[in-house]
Design an enzyme around this catalytic site. Structure first.
Site, PDB file in Angstrom:
ATOM      1  N   LYS A 115       0.827  -1.218   0.000  1.00 25.56           N
ATOM      2  CA  LYS A 115       0.000   0.000   0.000  1.00 25.56           C
ATOM      3  C   LYS A 115       0.854   1.258   0.000  1.00 25.56           C
ATOM      4  O   LYS A 115       0.458   2.273  -0.567  1.00 25.56           O
ATOM      5  CB  LYS A 115      -0.960   0.003   1.202  1.00 25.56           C
ATOM      6  CG  LYS A 115      -1.968  -1.124   1.140  1.00 25.56           C
ATOM      7  CD  LYS A 115      -3.414  -0.668   1.134  1.00 25.56           C
ATOM      8  CE  LYS A 115      -4.261  -1.778   0.554  1.00 25.56           C
ATOM      9  NZ  LYS A 115      -5.598  -1.896   1.016  1.00 25.56           N
ATOM     10  N   LYS A 197      -3.425 -11.238  -6.845  1.00 23.70           N
ATOM     11  CA  LYS A 197      -4.753 -11.543  -6.302  1.00 23.70           C
ATOM     12  C   LYS A 197      -5.821 -10.626  -6.900  1.00 23.70           C
ATOM     13  O   LYS A 197      -5.527  -9.484  -7.264  1.00 23.70           O
ATOM     14  CB  LYS A 197      -4.759 -11.461  -4.767  1.00 23.70           C
ATOM     15  CG  LYS A 197      -4.826 -10.077  -4.190  1.00 23.70           C
ATOM     16  CD  LYS A 197      -5.284 -10.123  -2.726  1.00 23.70           C
ATOM     17  CE  LYS A 197      -5.497  -8.699  -2.217  1.00 23.70           C
ATOM     18  NZ  LYS A 197      -6.192  -8.578  -0.982  1.00 23.70           N
ATOM     19  N   LYS A 200     -10.123  -5.323  -5.215  1.00 27.27           N
ATOM     20  CA  LYS A 200     -11.096  -4.295  -5.591  1.00 27.27           C
ATOM     21  C   LYS A 200     -10.417  -3.001  -6.018  1.00 27.27           C
ATOM     22  O   LYS A 200     -11.039  -2.159  -6.651  1.00 27.27           O
ATOM     23  CB  LYS A 200     -12.136  -4.068  -4.500  1.00 27.27           C
ATOM     24  CG  LYS A 200     -11.661  -3.915  -3.078  1.00 27.27           C
ATOM     25  CD  LYS A 200     -12.894  -3.698  -2.200  1.00 27.27           C
ATOM     26  CE  LYS A 200     -12.851  -4.373  -0.858  1.00 27.27           C
ATOM     27  NZ  LYS A 200     -11.961  -3.757   0.120  1.00 27.27           N
TER      28      LYS A 200
HETATM   29  P1  ATP Z   1      -7.898  -3.738  -1.524  1.00 23.14           P
HETATM   30  O1  ATP Z   1      -7.738  -4.073  -2.966  1.00 23.14           O
HETATM   31  O2  ATP Z   1      -8.527  -2.397  -1.292  1.00 23.14           O
HETATM   32  O3  ATP Z   1      -6.691  -4.005  -0.713  1.00 23.14           O
HETATM   33  P2  ATP Z   1      -9.157  -6.235  -1.069  1.00 23.14           P
HETATM   34  O4  ATP Z   1      -9.951  -6.594  -2.266  1.00 23.14           O
HETATM   35  O5  ATP Z   1      -7.865  -6.904  -0.866  1.00 23.14           O
HETATM   36  O6  ATP Z   1      -9.009  -4.679  -0.981  1.00 23.14           O
HETATM   37  P3  ATP Z   1      -9.944  -6.338   1.713  1.00 23.14           P
HETATM   38  O7  ATP Z   1     -10.955  -5.394   2.226  1.00 23.14           O
HETATM   39  O8  ATP Z   1      -8.522  -6.076   2.029  1.00 23.14           O
HETATM   40  O9  ATP Z   1     -10.111  -6.501   0.148  1.00 23.14           O
HETATM   41  O10 ATP Z   1     -10.315  -7.801   2.157  1.00 23.14           O
HETATM   42  C1  ATP Z   1     -11.557  -8.232   2.638  1.00 23.14           C
HETATM   43  C2  ATP Z   1     -11.526  -9.740   2.835  1.00 23.14           C
HETATM   44  O11 ATP Z   1     -11.527 -10.379   1.573  1.00 23.14           O
HETATM   45  C3  ATP Z   1     -10.302 -10.262   3.575  1.00 23.14           C
HETATM   46  O12 ATP Z   1     -10.686 -11.310   4.443  1.00 23.14           O
HETATM   47  C4  ATP Z   1      -9.429 -10.781   2.496  1.00 23.14           C
HETATM   48  O13 ATP Z   1      -8.593 -11.815   2.936  1.00 23.14           O
HETATM   49  C5  ATP Z   1     -10.452 -11.292   1.487  1.00 23.14           C
HETATM   50  N1  ATP Z   1      -9.928 -11.233   0.135  1.00 23.14           N
HETATM   51  C6  ATP Z   1      -9.579 -10.123  -0.553  1.00 23.14           C
HETATM   52  N2  ATP Z   1      -9.173 -10.419  -1.795  1.00 23.14           N
HETATM   53  C7  ATP Z   1      -9.256 -11.769  -1.892  1.00 23.14           C
HETATM   54  C8  ATP Z   1      -8.969 -12.698  -2.926  1.00 23.14           C
HETATM   55  N3  ATP Z   1      -8.526 -12.300  -4.098  1.00 23.14           N
HETATM   56  N4  ATP Z   1      -9.198 -14.005  -2.689  1.00 23.14           N
HETATM   57  C9  ATP Z   1      -9.659 -14.432  -1.513  1.00 23.14           C
HETATM   58  N5  ATP Z   1      -9.948 -13.617  -0.492  1.00 23.14           N
HETATM   59  C10 ATP Z   1      -9.748 -12.300  -0.664  1.00 23.14           C
END
Ligand code: ATP
Ligand code: LTN
Length: 334
Positions: A115, A197, A200
């Site tokens: 980040k 991964k 969002k």
């Molecule tokens: P950002 O892109 O803003 O970092 P993010 O998509 O990684 O956001 P978070 O809010 O950090 O989302 O994560 C919310 C939940 O979703 C957490 O438990 C995280 O482990 C899970 N998660 C996020 N992305 C994935 C993924 N690609 N596969 C499985 N679990 C995920």
């Protein structure tokens, strides 16, 4: 233990549009565990301001996320669904835990490194101490289990270290939480780059399936998903794109990877991709419908928010008072 049940805590940030990764990696597991445990699910809005937010948009997103928890099948009468910012114990315990967390530990966090590279113009202290707030979230509820995706494991390990460190000094104050990782779906990868991964905050919208994508968009994105030239639907590290699609398909249908391999033996990627698209649409369409309906019921959501914030505050404050006493803060004069 609360009401003879073990306690589960998890949270999600209210930033951006939720992806299929968030759903399969986190939200879906929450719903399956919610009968077995006493559950607390927070919209982690304190965490979200480590990155700049537009206030109006942020407020809307937070409410959407909370509504989505319910739409995904979490019953707000039986589970505590609330905004982290409405329970002040989170911020208070986070401060105390900051004083039990080392700079060295925080600087090893991959999320911080990622980040801060992404937001080089705003590497604020909150971004750095983010894991101490996350530890506070979990420890306030004496959580036994924390369902998260793989990417959050490092933060959970740190939470356990902080809790053990605190307990070693002050006695058994905190329950040491265990991670709960779903089997498939623990890490859903980008459809455009299966080594990254699905996220969002990805700039390439074709890499992510958003929970609110319409069926045509979902099918189109799967059709365009990056694969390889091997031409066989096989669950193998050398085919990360196909492996990811198998993970998605099996998590949505409940089939094992071997069953999926068999089902598509001798068939081309085109047929498989279409089936994955259909399976995802079958999961997301009903969720979208429930979300639309719930969003219209303002009073119902407002009541959930109010009642659950009070319930969360009751449990959280109990732990906070105990901690304050242990570290030697003076008691409040009533
Ligand atoms: P950002 O892109 O803003 O970092 P993010 O998509 O990684 O956001 P978070 O809010 O950090 O989302 O994560 C919310 C939940 O979703 C957490 O438990 C995280 O482990 C899970 N998660 C996020 N992305 C994935 C993924 N690609 N596969 C499985 N679990 C995920
Ligand atoms: N950092 C988490 C969200 C989060 C969380 C938590 C998850 C905040 N507090 C406590 C589990 C337990 C993320 O998903 N990015």
């Amino acid at each position: 233990m609360i009401n003879d049940k073990k306690v589960l805590f998890s949270a999600m940030q209210a930033t951006g549009n939720l992806t299929l990764g968030n759903y399969l990696g986190a939200l879906k597991n929450w719903t399956t565990l919610s009968d077995e445990y006493e559950c607390f699910f927070a919209v982690a809005d304190l965490h979200s301001i480590t990155v700049r937010q537009d206030p109006a948009e942020f407020r809307k997103n937070a409410r959407k996320l909370l509504t989505l928890f319910i739409a995904a099948g979490i019953d707000p009468e039986k589970n505590c669904i609330y905004y982290q910012s409405q329970v002040s114990a989170h911020a208070e315990l986070a401060w105390i835990l900051n004083c039990f967390t080392y700079m060295g530990e925080l600087s090893r966090m991959t999320q911080f490194k990622d980040k801060s590279a992404k937001h080089a113009d705003n590497i604020n202290a909150g971004l750095f101490t983010y894991p101490a707030l996350m530890a506070a979230d979990i420890l306030l509820y004496q959580a036994d289990v924390v369902p998260v995706g793989k990417d959050q494991m490092q933060h959970l390990e740190l939470t356990r270290d902080i809790a053990e460190r605190f307990n070693a000094i002050y006695g058994d104050v905190f329950t040491i939480p265990e991670a709960y990782l779903g089997k498939a779906g623990a890490k859903i990868m980008s459809l455009q780059d299966p080594t990254k991964k699905m996220s969002k905050s990805d700039e390439n919208a074709n890499g992510s399936i958003y929970l609110m994508d319409d069926p045509d968009t979902i099918r189109r994105k799967f059709k365009r998903a990056v694969t390889d030239s091997e031409g066989a639907v096989r669950y193998s590290e050398s085919q990360p794109g196909i492996m990811n699609l198998i993970d998605i398909y099996s998590t949505c249908t409940g089939k094992t990877a071997e069953e999926v391999e068999k089902e598509f033996e001798g068939q081309g990627y085109g047929v498989f991709k279409e089936a994955v698209g259909d399976a995802v649409v079958a999961v997301l369409e009903p969720l979208q419908k429930r979300f639309e309906e719930l969003s219209k019921n303002k009073e119902y959501i407002d009541n959930c928010i109010k009642n659950n914030a009070e319930k969360a505050a009751y449990t959280a404050t109990k732990t906070l008072r105990k901690v304050q006493k242990k570290v030697g803060f003076s008691e409040k004069i009533r």
